[in-house]
Scaffold this motif. Structure first.
Motif, PDB file in Angstrom:
ATOM      1  N   ASP A  52       0.946  -1.256   0.022  1.00 49.44           N
ATOM      2  CA  ASP A  52       0.001  -0.013   0.084  1.00 49.44           C
ATOM      3  C   ASP A  52       0.812   1.250  -0.050  1.00 49.44           C
ATOM      4  OD1 ASP A  52      -2.361  -1.276   0.082  1.00 49.44           O
ATOM      5  OD2 ASP A  52      -2.794  -1.042   2.160  1.00 49.44           O
ATOM      6  N   ASP A  53       2.160   1.240   0.284  1.00 47.07           N
ATOM      7  CA  ASP A  53       2.969   2.178   0.344  1.00 47.07           C
ATOM      8  C   ASP A  53       3.382   2.556  -1.184  1.00 47.07           C
ATOM      9  OD1 ASP A  53       4.735   4.416   1.313  1.00 47.07           O
ATOM     10  OD2 ASP A  53       6.319   2.990   1.948  1.00 47.07           O
ATOM     11  N   THR A  54       2.583   3.021  -1.929  1.00 48.33           N
ATOM     12  CA  THR A  54       3.104   3.298  -3.216  1.00 48.33           C
ATOM     13  C   THR A  54       3.692   4.515  -3.334  1.00 48.33           C
ATOM     14  OG1 THR A  54       0.872   4.322  -3.602  1.00 48.33           O
ATOM     15  CG2 THR A  54       0.877   2.306  -4.350  1.00 48.33           C
ATOM     16  N   PRO A  55       3.819   5.625  -2.311  1.00 48.49           N
ATOM     17  CA  PRO A  55       4.629   6.941  -2.437  1.00 48.49           C
ATOM     18  C   PRO A  55       6.003   6.443  -2.546  1.00 48.49           C
ATOM     19  CG  PRO A  55       2.923   7.272  -1.065  1.00 48.49           C
ATOM     20  CD  PRO A  55       2.646   5.786  -1.425  1.00 48.49           C
ATOM     21  N   THR A  56       6.532   5.360  -1.814  1.00 46.87           N
ATOM     22  CA  THR A  56       7.624   4.752  -1.866  1.00 46.87           C
ATOM     23  C   THR A  56       8.000   4.167  -3.500  1.00 46.87           C
ATOM     24  OG1 THR A  56       7.932   4.119   0.553  1.00 46.87           O
ATOM     25  CG2 THR A  56       9.426   2.970  -1.002  1.00 46.87           C
ATOM     26  N   LEU A  57       7.068   3.509  -4.000  1.00 46.64           N
ATOM     27  CA  LEU A  57       7.514   3.034  -5.246  1.00 46.64           C
ATOM     28  C   LEU A  57       7.502   4.176  -6.404  1.00 46.64           C
ATOM     29  CD1 LEU A  57       7.488   0.790  -7.720  1.00 46.64           C
ATOM     30  CD2 LEU A  57       5.110   1.070  -7.528  1.00 46.64           C
ATOM     31  N   LEU A  58       6.548   5.277  -6.142  1.00 45.40           N
ATOM     32  CA  LEU A  58       6.644   6.060  -7.113  1.00 45.40           C
ATOM     33  C   LEU A  58       7.829   7.056  -6.865  1.00 45.40           C
ATOM     34  CD1 LEU A  58       2.828   7.112  -6.874  1.00 45.40           C
ATOM     35  CD2 LEU A  58       3.920   5.801  -8.567  1.00 45.40           C
ATOM     36  N   SER A  59       8.294   7.226  -5.779  1.00 46.09           N
ATOM     37  CA  SER A  59       9.304   8.288  -5.345  1.00 46.09           C
ATOM     38  C   SER A  59      10.601   7.657  -5.888  1.00 46.09           C
ATOM     39  CB  SER A  59       9.722   8.708  -4.016  1.00 46.09           C
ATOM     40  OG  SER A  59       9.568   7.537  -3.236  1.00 46.09           O
ATOM     41  N   LEU A  60      10.878   6.337  -5.693  1.00 43.01           N
ATOM     42  CA  LEU A  60      12.052   5.454  -6.077  1.00 43.01           C
ATOM     43  C   LEU A  60      11.943   5.659  -7.698  1.00 43.01           C
ATOM     44  CD1 LEU A  60      14.533   4.232  -6.113  1.00 43.01           C
ATOM     45  CD2 LEU A  60      13.214   2.079  -5.500  1.00 43.01           C
ATOM     46  N   SER A  61      10.728   5.382  -8.551  1.00 37.37           N
ATOM     47  CA  SER A  61      10.660   5.319  -9.826  1.00 37.37           C
ATOM     48  C   SER A  61      11.142   6.931 -10.212  1.00 37.37           C
ATOM     49  CB  SER A  61       9.339   5.041 -10.319  1.00 37.37           C
ATOM     50  OG  SER A  61       8.973   3.798  -9.873  1.00 37.37           O
ATOM     51  N   GLU A  62      10.604   7.813  -9.660  1.00 33.34           N
ATOM     52  CA  GLU A  62      10.701   9.280 -10.013  1.00 33.34           C
ATOM     53  C   GLU A  62      12.140   9.586  -9.969  1.00 33.34           C
ATOM     54  OE1 GLU A  62       9.943  13.597  -8.452  1.00 33.34           O
ATOM     55  OE2 GLU A  62       8.116  12.131  -8.367  1.00 33.34           O
ATOM     56  N   ALA A  63      13.073   9.088  -8.851  1.00 28.74           N
ATOM     57  CA  ALA A  63      14.577   9.288  -8.731  1.00 28.74           C
ATOM     58  C   ALA A  63      15.079   8.739  -9.836  1.00 28.74           C
ATOM     59  CB  ALA A  63      14.730   8.688  -7.511  1.00 28.74           C
ATOM     60  N   LEU A  64      14.819   7.349 -10.429  1.00 30.05           N
ATOM     61  CA  LEU A  64      15.320   6.263 -11.349  1.00 30.05           C
ATOM     62  C   LEU A  64      15.241   7.418 -12.621  1.00 30.05           C
ATOM     63  CD1 LEU A  64      14.041   3.077 -10.526  1.00 30.05           C
ATOM     64  CD2 LEU A  64      16.539   3.861 -10.649  1.00 30.05           C
ATOM     65  N   VAL A  65      14.055   7.808 -13.037  1.00 23.63           N
ATOM     66  CA  VAL A  65      13.748   8.627 -14.236  1.00 23.63           C
ATOM     67  C   VAL A  65      14.631  10.012 -14.226  1.00 23.63           C
ATOM     68  CG1 VAL A  65      11.953   9.760 -15.628  1.00 23.63           C
ATOM     69  CG2 VAL A  65      11.543   7.544 -14.808  1.00 23.63           C
ATOM     70  N   MET A  66      14.621  10.783 -13.040  1.00 22.86           N
ATOM     71  CA  MET A  66      15.355  11.868 -13.024  1.00 22.86           C
ATOM     72  C   MET A  66      16.878  11.763 -12.934  1.00 22.86           C
ATOM     73  SD  MET A  66      13.102  14.098 -13.399  1.00 22.86           S
ATOM     74  CE  MET A  66      13.408  15.441 -12.716  1.00 22.86           C
ATOM     75  N   GLY A  67      17.424  10.688 -12.841  1.00 24.52           N
ATOM     76  CA  GLY A  67      18.752  10.341 -12.684  1.00 24.52           C
ATOM     77  C   GLY A  67      19.350  10.948 -11.167  1.00 24.52           C
ATOM     78  N   GLN A  68      18.601  10.820 -10.228  1.00 24.80           N
ATOM     79  CA  GLN A  68      19.107  11.374  -8.992  1.00 24.80           C
ATOM     80  C   GLN A  68      19.638  10.094  -8.131  1.00 24.80           C
ATOM     81  OE1 GLN A  68      15.019  12.639  -7.681  1.00 24.80           O
ATOM     82  NE2 GLN A  68      15.560  14.834  -8.506  1.00 24.80           N
ATOM     83  N   GLY A  69      20.925  10.075  -8.321  1.00 24.96           N
ATOM     84  CA  GLY A  69      21.657   8.858  -7.899  1.00 24.96           C
ATOM     85  C   GLY A  69      21.703   8.715  -6.227  1.00 24.96           C
ATOM     86  N   GLU A  70      21.670   9.641  -5.543  1.00 21.35           N
ATOM     87  CA  GLU A  70      21.910   9.847  -4.126  1.00 21.35           C
ATOM     88  C   GLU A  70      20.463   9.267  -3.620  1.00 21.35           C
ATOM     89  OE1 GLU A  70      24.365   9.476  -1.976  1.00 21.35           O
ATOM     90  OE2 GLU A  70      25.575   9.594  -3.871  1.00 21.35           O
ATOM     91  N   GLU A  71      19.643   9.896  -4.350  1.00 19.79           N
ATOM     92  CA  GLU A  71      18.182   9.574  -4.003  1.00 19.79           C
ATOM     93  C   GLU A  71      17.570   8.168  -4.213  1.00 19.79           C
ATOM     94  OE1 GLU A  71      14.693  10.800  -1.950  1.00 19.79           O
ATOM     95  OE2 GLU A  71      16.455  11.743  -2.052  1.00 19.79           O
TER      96      GLU A  71
END
Length: 124
Positions: free
Chosen positions: A41-60
């Protein structure tokens, strides 16, 4: 019609039966199920990791993948844990194209793991 049987290789790729059994023995199946539900149910975790991947935010990516890896390992979600570990290790070298592919793979693995947990009766 009963659900189709899961392929043993697919099941083993996504779920650690030994860890699931250990967690259910430690907590009871009734106590384990809400933990799995809370994870999925913690989809914000999935979405925030996915977003960080797409944005190339390595540390995140490293930070979020590390947290996902730990939670997934404890719950026996070995496919997600392994993928999160790989994402954490590759975070500094992700290009936008590879990050987008990785995000899609993460979402597919998440959905497959959820479907397997439901089909195995771990989540009602």
């Amino acid at each position: 019609m009963p659900p189709a049987a899961e392929a043993p290789d697919d099941l083993a790729q996504h779920l650690s039966q030994a860890t699931v059994r250990d967690m259910q023995a430690l907590l009871t199946p009734q106590a384990y199920a809400p933990l799995l539900r809370a994870f999925f149910d913690d989809t914000p975790t999935l979405l925030s990791l996915s977003e960080a991947l797409v944005m190339g935010q390595g540390e995140e990516v490293k930070r979020r993948a590390h947290r996902m890896k730990g939670a997934a390992q404890v719950l026996g979600l070995c496919g997600l844990a392994d993928l999160a570990q790989a994402l954490e290790a590759q975070a500094d070298t992700l290009t936008p194209a590879r990050g987008t592919q990785a995000a899609q793979g993460l979402q597919q693995t998440w959905q497959r793991s959820l479907a397997l947990c439901r089909s195995q009766g771990f989540i009602p």
